[in-house]
Enzyme design. Structure first.
Site, PDB file in Angstrom:
ATOM      1  N   GLU A   1      -7.165  24.281  10.379  1.00 16.69           N
ATOM      2  CA  GLU A   1      -5.801  23.838  10.669  1.00 16.69           C
ATOM      3  C   GLU A   1      -4.819  24.919  10.244  1.00 16.69           C
ATOM      4  O   GLU A   1      -4.455  25.000   9.066  1.00 16.69           O
ATOM      5  CB  GLU A   1      -5.488  22.553   9.892  1.00 16.69           C
ATOM      6  CG  GLU A   1      -6.389  21.390  10.234  1.00 16.69           C
ATOM      7  CD  GLU A   1      -5.703  20.062   9.926  1.00 16.69           C
ATOM      8  OE1 GLU A   1      -5.597  19.255  10.848  1.00 16.69           O
ATOM      9  OE2 GLU A   1      -5.264  19.857   8.787  1.00 16.69           O
TER      10      GLU A   1
ATOM     11  N   HIS B   1      -6.651  19.277   2.544  1.00 20.40           N
ATOM     12  CA  HIS B   1      -5.647  19.403   3.606  1.00 20.40           C
ATOM     13  C   HIS B   1      -4.532  20.328   3.119  1.00 20.40           C
ATOM     14  O   HIS B   1      -4.200  20.332   1.928  1.00 20.40           O
ATOM     15  CB  HIS B   1      -5.096  18.015   3.951  1.00 20.40           C
ATOM     16  CG  HIS B   1      -4.214  18.034   5.160  1.00 20.40           C
ATOM     17  ND1 HIS B   1      -2.901  18.429   5.106  1.00 20.40           N
ATOM     18  CD2 HIS B   1      -4.482  17.742   6.458  1.00 20.40           C
ATOM     19  CE1 HIS B   1      -2.391  18.369   6.328  1.00 20.40           C
ATOM     20  NE2 HIS B   1      -3.331  17.960   7.171  1.00 20.40           N
TER      21      HIS B   1
ATOM     22  N   LYS C   1      -1.890  10.241   7.454  1.00 20.67           N
ATOM     23  CA  LYS C   1      -1.010  10.738   6.378  1.00 20.67           C
ATOM     24  C   LYS C   1      -0.320   9.559   5.686  1.00 20.67           C
ATOM     25  O   LYS C   1      -0.890   8.479   5.593  1.00 20.67           O
ATOM     26  CB  LYS C   1      -0.027  11.770   6.926  1.00 20.67           C
ATOM     27  CG  LYS C   1      -0.751  12.891   7.672  1.00 20.67           C
ATOM     28  CD  LYS C   1       0.105  14.075   7.983  1.00 20.67           C
ATOM     29  CE  LYS C   1      -0.736  15.102   8.737  1.00 20.67           C
ATOM     30  NZ  LYS C   1      -0.022  16.347   9.009  1.00 20.67           N
TER      31      LYS C   1
ATOM     32  N   SER D   1      -0.916  20.053  15.722  1.00 22.44           N
ATOM     33  CA  SER D   1      -0.186  19.728  16.951  1.00 22.44           C
ATOM     34  C   SER D   1      -1.090  19.520  18.164  1.00 22.44           C
ATOM     35  O   SER D   1      -0.734  19.896  19.278  1.00 22.44           O
ATOM     36  CB  SER D   1       0.883  20.788  17.240  1.00 22.44           C
ATOM     37  OG  SER D   1       1.856  20.796  16.202  1.00 22.44           O
TER      38      SER D   1
END
Ligand code: PGA
Length: 251
Positions: free
Chosen positions: A167, A95, A11, A213
């Site tokens: 995700e 994303h 990121k 996570s």
């Protein structure tokens, strides 16, 4: 047999110096590790440095985004050939942070996916539902729409060169992981959608990563589910030991 793939999505973190330090530690441990495909996705500014450091290792380089056009007046953007020039093999597309903060739609993700494939980059196409959508019982609808929209018009060969990352938005950076059963259920759903779009053989061959996570403590259980082929790792990829432990959990 699908080879597992673990990618670190750094990121908007890591100066060039920090990136070099991290990747040197990864290299010392993973340079000759072949059981799992390992990808690091630094910010654009660190791609060149990391590219040189991973050269001649089994660590692959990826970017976090790109524009769909080949070149031109798109201030602040980066195109596929620029990523190829730095020996990127992968690019993360769609994303949820791009979808949420930068207005990326399935149509935009689709254009980017096609542009990446045309330039011989492997897209990592991200899909995932929000907590609100999950609570409203819309997981199947949302994921189906995102997969179909993002991969529309791809040939079977092209989808086989792509990776999908599931995700769930509510699990990203929150410490809340989907349980391995919750994740498996959606991965199986994605394979069903791919069977409808292509065929069962293609659907069984495409790699689908889980992201949200992932930590050393939960990686093994997630990666051992039948339809989970590795992970897209955010926060835990910024720490060399955590990332290495996650990679090794995919064996
Ligand atoms: P996280 O991020 O591992 O920090 O939840 C995953 C991602 O956004 O790719």
């Amino acid at each position: 047999m699908r080879k597992k793939i673990v990618a670190g999505n750094w990121k908007m973190n890591m100066t060039t110096a920090e990136a070099a330090a991290l990747v040197n530690t990864l290299k010392a441990d993973l340079a000759n590790f072949r059981e799992v495909e390992v990808v690091v996705c630094p910010p654009f500014t660190a791609l060149s440095t990391v590219s040189e450091l991973v050269h001649n290792t089994h660590i692959d380089l990826g970017a976090q985004n790109m524009h769909w056009e080949k070149n031109g007046a798109f201030t602040g953007e980066i195109c596929a050939s620029m990523l190829r020039e730095l020996y990127c093999h992968y690019v993360i597309l769609g994303h949820s942070e791009r979808r949420q903060y930068f207005g990326e739609t399935d149509a935009i993700v689709n254009r980017k996916t096609k542009a990446a494939l045309a330039a011989s980059l492997h897209p990592i196409v991200c899909v995932g539902e929000t907590l609100q959508e999950r609570e409203a019982g819309k997981v199947e609808e949302v994921i189906t729409t995102q997969v179909k929209g993002s991969l529309a018009g791809l040939s079977a060969k092209e989808v086989l060169e792509s990776v999908i990352a599931y995700e769930p938005v509510w699990a990203i950076g929150t410490g809340k992981t989907a349980t391995s059963d919750q994740a498996q259920e959606v991965h199986a759903l994605i394979r069903n959608v791919l069977t409808g779009m292509f065929d069962a053989t293609v659907a069984q061959s495409v790699r689908i990563q889980y992201g949200g996570s992932v930590k050393p403590a939960n990686a093994k259980e997630l990666f051992s589910m039948p339809d989970i082929d590795g992970g897209l790792i955010g926060g835990a990829a910024l720490d060399a030991k955590s990332f290495i432990d996650i990679v090794r959990a995919a064996v």
